[in-house]
Design an enzyme around this catalytic site. Structure first.
Site, PDB file in Angstrom:
ATOM      1  N   ARG A  76       9.006  -3.056  43.938  1.00  0.00           N
ATOM      2  CA  ARG A  76       8.457  -2.752  45.266  1.00  0.00           C
ATOM      3  C   ARG A  76       9.297  -3.389  46.376  1.00  0.00           C
ATOM      4  O   ARG A  76       9.575  -2.741  47.387  1.00  0.00           O
ATOM      5  CB  ARG A  76       7.006  -3.215  45.378  1.00  0.00           C
ATOM      6  CG  ARG A  76       6.057  -2.394  44.504  1.00  0.00           C
ATOM      7  CD  ARG A  76       4.649  -2.925  44.565  1.00  0.00           C
ATOM      8  NE  ARG A  76       4.641  -4.314  44.103  1.00  0.00           N
ATOM      9  CZ  ARG A  76       3.701  -5.199  44.422  1.00  0.00           C
ATOM     10  NH1 ARG A  76       2.708  -4.868  45.215  1.00  0.00           N
ATOM     11  NH2 ARG A  76       3.759  -6.425  43.953  1.00  0.00           N
ATOM     12  N   ASN A  93       1.634  -0.978  43.452  1.00  0.00           N
ATOM     13  CA  ASN A  93       1.458  -0.936  42.003  1.00  0.00           C
ATOM     14  C   ASN A  93       0.126  -0.271  41.694  1.00  0.00           C
ATOM     15  O   ASN A  93      -0.853  -0.476  42.417  1.00  0.00           O
ATOM     16  CB  ASN A  93       1.432  -2.353  41.416  1.00  0.00           C
ATOM     17  CG  ASN A  93       2.794  -2.993  41.349  1.00  0.00           C
ATOM     18  OD1 ASN A  93       3.814  -2.316  41.391  1.00  0.00           O
ATOM     19  ND2 ASN A  93       2.818  -4.304  41.239  1.00  0.00           N
TER      20      ASN A  93
END
Length: 90
Positions: free
Chosen positions: A20, A38
């Protein structure tokens, strides 16, 4: 300049490897807006808004990810237009 919105779902070893954080850097570098998060099933979900070229470059990046990631699949879907400002990790 025409922009579009897509969602990207990335599977494989993509959590706990900095995916990320590095995806955010890549997205900002390509001039994209949106978010990344996520999911509980171990995948990473992204929504981005930008030009077709910028999105294509970002999708290519997602197919590889950062060094520690092992991307298995990347699923891309077109979405209705969104109006995101900036790019955030959720």
């Amino acid at each position: 300049m025409y922009e579009k919105t897509i969602s990207i779902r990335v599977s494989g070893r993509v959590q706990n490897v900095g995916f990320r954080y590095h995806a955010k850097e890549a997205a900002i570098g390509f001039g994209l807006r949106g978010f990344i998060k996520n999911l509980s099933d171990g995948t990473v979900y992204v929504e981005v808004v930008g030009t077709s070229l910028a999105i294509e470059l970002f999708c290519d990046w997602c197919r590889k990810g950062p060094d520690w990631a092992r991307v298995k699949d990347v699923f891309i879907c077109n979405l209705p237009d969104q109006d995101y400002t900036g790019f955030v990790i959720k």
